[in-house]
Design a protein around this motif. Sequence first.
Motif, mmCIF file in Angstrom:
data_model
loop_
_atom_site.group_PDB
_atom_site.id
_atom_site.type_symbol
_atom_site.label_atom_id
_atom_site.label_comp_id
_atom_site.label_asym_id
_atom_site.label_seq_id
_atom_site.Cartn_x
_atom_site.Cartn_y
_atom_site.Cartn_z
ATOM 1 N N THR A 49 -5.798 3.068 4.592
ATOM 2 C CA THR A 49 -6.669 3.862 5.460
ATOM 3 C C THR A 49 -8.143 3.635 5.164
ATOM 4 O O THR A 49 -8.963 3.684 6.071
ATOM 5 C CB THR A 49 -6.345 5.364 5.341
ATOM 6 O OG1 THR A 49 -6.440 5.734 3.972
ATOM 7 C CG2 THR A 49 -4.960 5.669 5.861
ATOM 8 N N HIS B 292 0.847 -1.193 0.000
ATOM 9 C CA HIS B 292 0.000 0.000 0.000
ATOM 10 C C HIS B 292 0.880 1.240 0.000
ATOM 11 O O HIS B 292 1.858 1.327 0.752
ATOM 12 C CB HIS B 292 -0.885 -0.008 1.251
ATOM 13 C CG HIS B 292 -1.662 1.241 1.447
ATOM 14 N ND1 HIS B 292 -1.245 2.239 2.292
ATOM 15 C CD2 HIS B 292 -2.816 1.662 0.900
ATOM 16 C CE1 HIS B 292 -2.117 3.223 2.253
ATOM 17 N NE2 HIS B 292 -3.093 2.895 1.429
ATOM 18 N N VAL B 293 0.550 2.201 -0.847
ATOM 19 C CA VAL B 293 1.246 3.486 -0.881
ATOM 20 C C VAL B 293 0.344 4.568 -0.297
ATOM 21 O O VAL B 293 0.725 5.266 0.636
ATOM 22 C CB VAL B 293 1.700 3.858 -2.314
ATOM 23 C CG1 VAL B 293 2.325 5.243 -2.348
ATOM 24 C CG2 VAL B 293 2.671 2.812 -2.857
ATOM 25 N N ALA B 294 -0.868 4.678 -0.842
ATOM 26 C CA ALA B 294 -1.804 5.700 -0.364
ATOM 27 C C ALA B 294 -3.191 5.395 -0.926
ATOM 28 O O ALA B 294 -3.333 4.678 -1.910
ATOM 29 C CB ALA B 294 -1.358 7.093 -0.808
ATOM 30 N N ASP B 295 -4.201 5.961 -0.278
ATOM 31 C CA ASP B 295 -5.561 5.858 -0.793
ATOM 32 C C ASP B 295 -6.390 7.012 -0.263
ATOM 33 O O ASP B 295 -6.006 7.667 0.703
ATOM 34 C CB ASP B 295 -6.206 4.511 -0.434
ATOM 35 C CG ASP B 295 -6.406 4.325 1.061
ATOM 36 O OD1 ASP B 295 -7.494 4.692 1.557
ATOM 37 O OD2 ASP B 295 -5.493 3.811 1.730
ATOM 38 N N GLY B 296 -7.515 7.261 -0.918
ATOM 39 C CA GLY B 296 -8.398 8.329 -0.490
ATOM 40 C C GLY B 296 -9.514 8.546 -1.493
ATOM 41 O O GLY B 296 -9.830 7.652 -2.279
ATOM 42 N N GLU C 61 1.459 13.720 -7.435
ATOM 43 C CA GLU C 61 2.050 13.425 -6.120
ATOM 44 C C GLU C 61 2.666 12.037 -6.038
ATOM 45 O O GLU C 61 3.742 11.855 -5.475
ATOM 46 C CB GLU C 61 0.988 13.579 -5.024
ATOM 47 C CG GLU C 61 1.544 13.314 -3.632
ATOM 48 C CD GLU C 61 0.554 13.575 -2.519
ATOM 49 O OE1 GLU C 61 0.873 13.233 -1.366
ATOM 50 O OE2 GLU C 61 -0.540 14.134 -2.788
ATOM 51 N N PHE C 62 1.986 11.014 -6.598
ATOM 52 C CA PHE C 62 2.421 9.627 -6.383
ATOM 53 C C PHE C 62 3.107 8.997 -7.587
ATOM 54 O O PHE C 62 3.656 7.903 -7.476
ATOM 55 C CB PHE C 62 1.239 8.780 -5.920
ATOM 56 C CG PHE C 62 0.718 9.211 -4.586
ATOM 57 C CD1 PHE C 62 1.420 8.934 -3.426
ATOM 58 C CD2 PHE C 62 -0.444 9.945 -4.491
ATOM 59 C CE1 PHE C 62 0.966 9.362 -2.191
ATOM 60 C CE2 PHE C 62 -0.922 10.377 -3.265
ATOM 61 C CZ PHE C 62 -0.213 10.082 -2.108
#
Length: 169
Positions: A134, A27-31, A58-59
């Motif tokens: 998250t 996992h890197v990021a989520d939203g 950003e990613f």
Amino acid sequence: MRFLGLDPGLRITGWGVIEAQDNRLQHVADGVVRSDERLSLAERLVQLHDGVRAIIAEFDPLEAAVEETFVNRNPASTLKLGQARGVVLLAPALCGLPVAEYQPSVVKKAVVGTGAAAKEQVGMMIRMLLPGATLETPDAADALAIAVCHAHNRAGSLALALARVRGRR
């Protein structure tokens, strides 16, 4: 390799970024990207576009994957979802990213093992597969599931291509 998964919606578009190396996923990021319901449709689509472009900036993913639209009973809702989906497909393409599309049942099967899985099952499996996620909303969980599906499908396609090349030698 870094992948971006997108679950399009006019009110809420889920997004998730994962890193895939061999058969390991991280996992890197989520939203989510939200649009303001008080604005015109055009302005809301701009918000989605700008939000997705900001995530890409950003990613820095190398590829994106988007869930295919299902047909609602309400034609107006289906049309609005289609317009949001078009923007969500366009934003990564304008950034030069290859964009894959997957049916919801294919995504669920890749993550849960059955194409008829409930949203709760998808979220639970994403938490197990990607510790640290998250999952602000079910839309973010779905987006990560789309990224996982793409990573698995891409790895399978690459393995097949490599086997074909080796068979020609």
